[in-house]
Scaffold this motif. Structure first.
Motif: not given
Length: 204
Positions: A110-128
């Motif tokens: 889930r973290l790597w193959r399914d993109g949890y980390i990259t999607s969270k990066l996008v969400d977090r930076v947007r909210e930052l």
């Protein structure tokens, strides 16, 4: 950098016995969790010493815990103000998550193959970016020595670090900073100065 507690001194001792003001502090959100007073004391200390903070917020197998940690990080960032923040790290040594107790194959996929980390990066930076003054704050995800085990970076199903970094660099451009945790105390070539028990000038 130097890490200090909320009641820590603003001075860091040098190898020659002198002292200088701490200029950069690396903190995880968990370091200041517990009470509003601890956060208030940290913010007051940072503003008084004009130190700058590299703040780490977690990414893990527990999305609820991750989101709660980020909510507290946003509050702390607002209190600190952008002038006091060197950058924000989303996760720390994520390449080691697969080695942690309780982390199973389903989580790793889930973290790597399914993109949890990259999607969270996008969400977090947007909210930052939604926090006034933080739209140009550098962002990163600190890596450790395992990430350097391949050229250019470790990239296997259990930790696709190179893929993550390529994504981040393409998405965030020059705003993305490369941060590597270095542990000189693991280097057996580092020795104390001859005939001393507390000096390391030569190694430095």
């Amino acid at each position: 950098h130097a890490a200090v507690g909320t009641t820590g001194s603003s001075l860091a001792e040098n190898g020659n016995g002198s002292a200088t003001l701490v200029q950069v502090v690396r903190l995880a959100v968990g370091d200041v969790q517990g009470s509003p007073r601890s956060s208030d004391e940290l913010v007051a200390w940072v503003h008084a010493t004009k130190a700058r903070v590299l703040l780490t917020t977690q990414l893990s197998c527990n999305e609820t815990a991750d989101d709660n940690d980020w909510a507290q990080a946003r509050n702390l960032l607002q209190a600190l103000g952008s002038a006091s923040v060197l950058g924000v790290s989303f996760g720390n040594e994520l390449e080691l998550l697969f080695t942690q107790p309780g982390v199973d194959r389903k989580c790793v996929e889930r973290l790597w193959r399914d993109g949890y980390i990259t999607s969270k990066l996008v969400d977090r930076v947007r909210e930052l970016d939604e926090i006034p003054g933080f739209s140009s704050t550098p962002v990163t995800s600190s890596i450790g020595w395992l990430a350097l085990a391949q050229d250019p970076f470790y990239d296997k199903p259990d930790a696709k670090v190179n893929s993550m970094l390529k994504f981040a660099l393409e998405r965030f451009g020059k705003r993305w900073a490369f941060a590597v945790n270095i542990y000189p105390y693991f280097n057996e070539d580092n020795q104390l100065d001859a005939n001393t028990t507390s000096k390391c000038t030569r190694a430095l």
